[in-house]
Design a protein around this motif. Structure first.
Motif, PDB file in Angstrom:
ATOM      1  N   SER A 163     -40.659  20.452  57.337  1.00  0.00           N
ATOM      2  CA  SER A 163     -40.609  19.201  56.587  1.00  0.00           C
ATOM      3  C   SER A 163     -39.186  18.661  56.609  1.00  0.00           C
ATOM      4  N   LEU A 164     -39.069  17.379  56.936  1.00  0.00           N
ATOM      5  CA  LEU A 164     -37.757  16.740  57.036  1.00  0.00           C
ATOM      6  C   LEU A 164     -37.730  15.463  56.208  1.00  0.00           C
ATOM      7  N   LEU A 165     -36.666  15.276  55.449  1.00  0.00           N
ATOM      8  CA  LEU A 165     -36.458  14.036  54.710  1.00  0.00           C
ATOM      9  C   LEU A 165     -34.995  13.629  54.875  1.00  0.00           C
ATOM     10  N   PRO A 166     -34.703  12.692  55.785  1.00  0.00           N
ATOM     11  CA  PRO A 166     -33.312  12.268  55.989  1.00  0.00           C
ATOM     12  C   PRO A 166     -32.778  11.511  54.777  1.00  0.00           C
ATOM     13  N   SER A 167     -31.511  11.675  54.500  1.00  0.00           N
ATOM     14  CA  SER A 167     -30.868  10.923  53.430  1.00  0.00           C
ATOM     15  C   SER A 167     -30.324   9.613  53.983  1.00  0.00           C
ATOM     16  N   GLU A 168     -29.696   8.834  53.133  1.00  0.00           N
ATOM     17  CA  GLU A 168     -29.097   7.567  53.562  1.00  0.00           C
ATOM     18  C   GLU A 168     -27.841   7.780  54.405  1.00  0.00           C
ATOM     19  N   ASN A 169     -27.425   9.047  54.570  1.00  0.00           N
ATOM     20  CA  ASN A 169     -26.200   9.327  55.323  1.00  0.00           C
ATOM     21  C   ASN A 169     -26.419   9.400  56.831  1.00  0.00           C
ATOM     22  N   VAL A 170     -27.688   9.429  57.277  1.00  0.00           N
ATOM     23  CA  VAL A 170     -27.916   9.401  58.718  1.00  0.00           C
ATOM     24  C   VAL A 170     -27.713   7.972  59.216  1.00  0.00           C
ATOM     25  N   VAL A 171     -27.271   7.844  60.470  1.00  0.00           N
ATOM     26  CA  VAL A 171     -26.880   6.543  61.018  1.00  0.00           C
ATOM     27  C   VAL A 171     -27.914   6.087  62.045  1.00  0.00           C
ATOM     28  N   PRO A 172     -28.450   4.858  61.910  1.00  0.00           N
ATOM     29  CA  PRO A 172     -29.389   4.347  62.913  1.00  0.00           C
ATOM     30  C   PRO A 172     -28.821   4.447  64.330  1.00  0.00           C
ATOM     31  N   GLY A 173     -29.654   4.916  65.253  1.00  0.00           N
ATOM     32  CA  GLY A 173     -29.219   5.119  66.622  1.00  0.00           C
ATOM     33  C   GLY A 173     -28.726   6.536  66.901  1.00  0.00           C
ATOM     34  N   GLU A 174     -28.444   7.283  65.846  1.00  0.00           N
ATOM     35  CA  GLU A 174     -27.968   8.657  65.995  1.00  0.00           C
ATOM     36  C   GLU A 174     -29.099   9.549  66.515  1.00  0.00           C
ATOM     37  N   ARG A 175     -28.730  10.569  67.304  1.00  0.00           N
ATOM     38  CA  ARG A 175     -29.703  11.494  67.878  1.00  0.00           C
ATOM     39  C   ARG A 175     -29.303  12.918  67.490  1.00  0.00           C
ATOM     40  N   LEU A 176     -30.195  13.603  66.765  1.00  0.00           N
ATOM     41  CA  LEU A 176     -29.908  14.934  66.240  1.00  0.00           C
ATOM     42  C   LEU A 176     -30.912  15.929  66.831  1.00  0.00           C
ATOM     43  N   LYS A 177     -30.431  17.052  67.319  1.00  0.00           N
ATOM     44  CA  LYS A 177     -31.309  18.031  67.972  1.00  0.00           C
ATOM     45  C   LYS A 177     -31.849  19.038  66.967  1.00  0.00           C
ATOM     46  N   LEU A 178     -33.145  19.270  67.049  1.00  0.00           N
ATOM     47  CA  LEU A 178     -33.836  20.267  66.221  1.00  0.00           C
ATOM     48  C   LEU A 178     -34.509  21.267  67.155  1.00  0.00           C
ATOM     49  N   THR A 179     -34.249  22.558  66.948  1.00  0.00           N
ATOM     50  CA  THR A 179     -34.857  23.607  67.767  1.00  0.00           C
ATOM     51  C   THR A 179     -35.546  24.616  66.865  1.00  0.00           C
ATOM     52  N   ALA A 180     -36.804  24.921  67.182  1.00  0.00           N
ATOM     53  CA  ALA A 180     -37.579  25.913  66.439  1.00  0.00           C
ATOM     54  C   ALA A 180     -38.043  26.999  67.403  1.00  0.00           C
ATOM     55  N   ARG A 181     -38.011  28.247  66.949  1.00  0.00           N
ATOM     56  CA  ARG A 181     -38.450  29.367  67.782  1.00  0.00           C
ATOM     57  C   ARG A 181     -39.738  29.961  67.220  1.00  0.00           C
ATOM     58  N   PHE A 182     -40.591  30.414  68.155  1.00  0.00           N
ATOM     59  CA  PHE A 182     -41.863  30.992  67.753  1.00  0.00           C
ATOM     60  C   PHE A 182     -41.706  32.488  67.487  1.00  0.00           C
ATOM     61  N   ALA A 183     -42.562  33.010  66.607  1.00  0.00           N
ATOM     62  CA  ALA A 183     -42.402  34.388  66.142  1.00  0.00           C
ATOM     63  C   ALA A 183     -43.018  35.422  67.072  1.00  0.00           C
ATOM     64  N   ASP A 184     -43.944  35.024  67.966  1.00  0.00           N
ATOM     65  CA  ASP A 184     -44.674  36.010  68.758  1.00  0.00           C
ATOM     66  C   ASP A 184     -43.969  36.411  70.042  1.00  0.00           C
ATOM     67  N   GLY A 185     -42.896  35.711  70.426  1.00  0.00           N
ATOM     68  CA  GLY A 185     -42.154  36.069  71.628  1.00  0.00           C
ATOM     69  C   GLY A 185     -42.799  35.644  72.925  1.00  0.00           C
TER      70      GLY A 185
END
Length: 309
Positions: free
Chosen positions: A92-114
């Motif tokens: 779950s993600l909820l950006p605040s007002e501090n993020v800037v339009p046009g900005e690109r942020l990387k999110l990486t998630a790893r799976f538990a089963d390998g």
């Protein structure tokens, strides 16, 4: 202002037609879809998926048939999010007002089963007004029923696009001005009504331009907002590339691309922007927030308290 002036303005817009700036480069994705589906490992491994996020709008990423290593979640600029919560099968993600339009942020998630693929990466693209509200990730092969449902949804979206294209071509090829409104059955015996809303609205302090005047209009099945904007001294020319009208309960009206006769620069005395939306009287009850943004999404104008006659 005389009673005929608002009608004359609306007719002038109809006579001029809606002009867009398609020849200008765009650095923001369309962000038109509220829900996205990703199939793994059917998609190429190592691919990075774009997801639109926006300040104050929640985005939920749901994982089917796979659990996450919650402790291995990495997010660039995590301190600028009000909420970052990782469950066994969701983020779950909820950006605040501090993020800037046009900005690109990387999110990486790893799976538990390998198993392969061991992880999935997203690029969270900050849009000034729109967000992908839910992303569904199917890591294992989806059922036939799931594929069939997805194909049905895509075909429905394609059919809606075809119908919208036919309607727009028909309107552009037909008569304009008052004749066009009458021919399209957009004006009945009540005509076009207007409302001066300048005294009731407020401009967000972070807006890139100043607000000089605002008037709303209603015809049959249509509403419009006309705002007069002024660029501060030294500012670069500004052109509205997108618009959103959000009402009570985050009800969003279907707005057409904004129209303006020229880019708004400090030398422009009265920079008018017209925003039109298809909506019934019931759909436009209450107070709306108008948000306009330029092509790269870095300079926005936010007006609250917009009401329609």
């Amino acid at each position: 202002m005389s009673a005929s002036a608002p009608i004359a303005l609306l007719v002038l817009v109809a006579l001029l037609g809606w002009t867009t700036h398609a020849d200008e480069p765009s650095r923001l994705p369309a962000c038109d879809s509220a829900q996205e589906q990703i199939a793994l490992p059917d998609e190429p491994e190592g691919r990075v998926y774009e997801v639109c996020i926006s300040p104050g709008l929640a985005t939920l990423i749901v994982f089917f048939s796979s659990e996450l290593k919650r402790e291995n979640l990495t997010l660039e600029g995590a301190d600028r999010f009000t909420v970052v919560e990782a469950g066994k099968r969701s983020i779950s993600l909820l950006p605040s007002e501090n993020v800037v339009p046009g900005e690109r942020l990387k999110l990486t998630a790893r799976f538990a089963d390998g198993e392969s693929p061991a992880s999935i990466s997203f690029v969270l693209v900050v849009h000034p007004a729109r967000a992908t509200r839910q992303v569904e990730v199917f890591r294992q092969k989806r059922t036939l029923a799931s594929y069939q449902q997805s194909e049905k949804e895509k075909e429905l979206q394609l059919q809606q696009c075809r119908e919208e294209t036919v309607r727009l071509r028909s309107e552009r090829g037909g008569p304009r001005g008052l004749t066009g409104l009458l021919a399209a059955r957009r004006m009945d015996r009540n005509g076009v009504v207007a409302k001066d809303v300048m005294m009731d609205i407020s401009l967000h302090p972070a807006s890139a331009l100043n607000l000089k005047n605002a008037i709303t209009y209603r015809a049959r099945g249509l509403v419009a907002v006309v705002v007069s904007l002024e660029a501060p001294a030294g500012a670069l020319p500004w052109t509205a590339a997108g618009a959103e009208l959000v009402g009570p309960g985050r009800r969003t009206l279907r707005a057409l691309p904004p129209w303006q006769s020229e880019p708004i620069a400090p030398s422009v005395i009265d920079g008018r922007v017209v925003i039109e939306a298809e909506a019934t009287e019931q759909e436009t009850r209450g107070s709306f927030r108008l948000k306009l943004w330029n092509e790269d999404g870095t300079r926005s104008v936010i007006v609250s308290g917009v009401t329609f006659p």
